[in-house]
Design a protein around this motif. Sequence first.
Motif, PDB file in Angstrom:
ATOM      1  N   HIS A  79       0.819  -1.222   0.000  1.00 18.78           N
ATOM      2  CA  HIS A  79       0.000   0.000   0.000  1.00 18.78           C
ATOM      3  C   HIS A  79       0.845   1.260   0.000  1.00 18.78           C
ATOM      4  N   HIS A  96       0.457   5.188   1.747  1.00 18.45           N
ATOM      5  CA  HIS A  96      -0.313   5.738   2.877  1.00 18.45           C
ATOM      6  C   HIS A  96      -1.279   6.783   2.332  1.00 18.45           C
ATOM      7  N   GLU A 155       7.292   5.309   7.344  1.00 15.90           N
ATOM      8  CA  GLU A 155       7.147   4.109   8.182  1.00 15.90           C
ATOM      9  C   GLU A 155       8.545   3.539   8.370  1.00 15.90           C
ATOM     10  N   HIS A 204       4.822   0.153  -0.169  1.00 19.92           N
ATOM     11  CA  HIS A 204       5.706  -0.861   0.408  1.00 19.92           C
ATOM     12  C   HIS A 204       4.971  -2.195   0.529  1.00 19.92           C
ATOM     13  N   HIS A 262      -4.192   3.625   4.887  1.00 19.75           N
ATOM     14  CA  HIS A 262      -3.731   2.716   3.832  1.00 19.75           C
ATOM     15  C   HIS A 262      -4.459   3.042   2.544  1.00 19.75           C
TER      16      HIS A 262
HETATM   17 FE   LIG Z   1       2.453   1.180   5.736  1.00 22.34          FE
END
Ligand SMILES: [Fe+2]
Length: 187
Positions: A89, A91, A98, A137, A159
């Motif tokens: 996904h 963000h 992240e 990612h 997400h």
């Molecule tokens: Fe993530």
Amino acid sequence: MNISVNMPPCVAFHNGHFTAEDLITKVTRSGDLAGVFYDTDAWRALPPETAIYQVEMLKSPQGEGELYAGTTHLNPGRIGDEFYMTRGHFHQRREQGEVYFGLRGTGLLLLQDEQGKARFEQVSPGSVHIIPGATAHRLINTGTEVLSALAVWPTIAGHDYAALAQGFALRVVLQGGKIHGKEVQNG
Ligand SMILES: [Fe+2]
Ligand SMILES: O=P(O)(O)OC[C@H]1O[C@](O)(CO)[C@@H](O)[C@@H]1O
């Protein structure tokens, strides 16, 4: 070859103010991943209840400055010749990054920017991965044991799966006994 192993025990989170009741566990099964793997026949041949990965995360308070911490346990296995992987996904809040920490097993972190440029980072116990904002990612298990990685991300990140409806630019397959990152023409 598909190995369905029992999910590992919960990774115990010991923290001053979290208890076991604060742990949220979510299992993603092959039936939840329609359209994610490229070999649709092989995906259909797998019992839909086959566990692909499990995420255990802490019930953090939501809001600016608050963080989620969650461990993804990704089973070893392949659908056709494509290794088991998370959905992947962006963000929702593109500016939110992240951090991943490799805990167990060996695999790849597939990172892709909004221009479709993709790259891999090797994941293994002790590896640390900074996922910048605006970077999709996906975790991929290229090993023969469970791949576990701890992730920390802002509760406000959200997400965005729709932005990857065409899939990632690279797929990871086992061909001729070797692990290949294959360019995907039509996403
Ligand atoms: Fe993530
Ligand atoms: O949501 P996906 O792409 O299936 O990834 C699994 C999990 O990995 C994380 O990126 C980190 O644990 C979570 O945000 C996500 O739910």
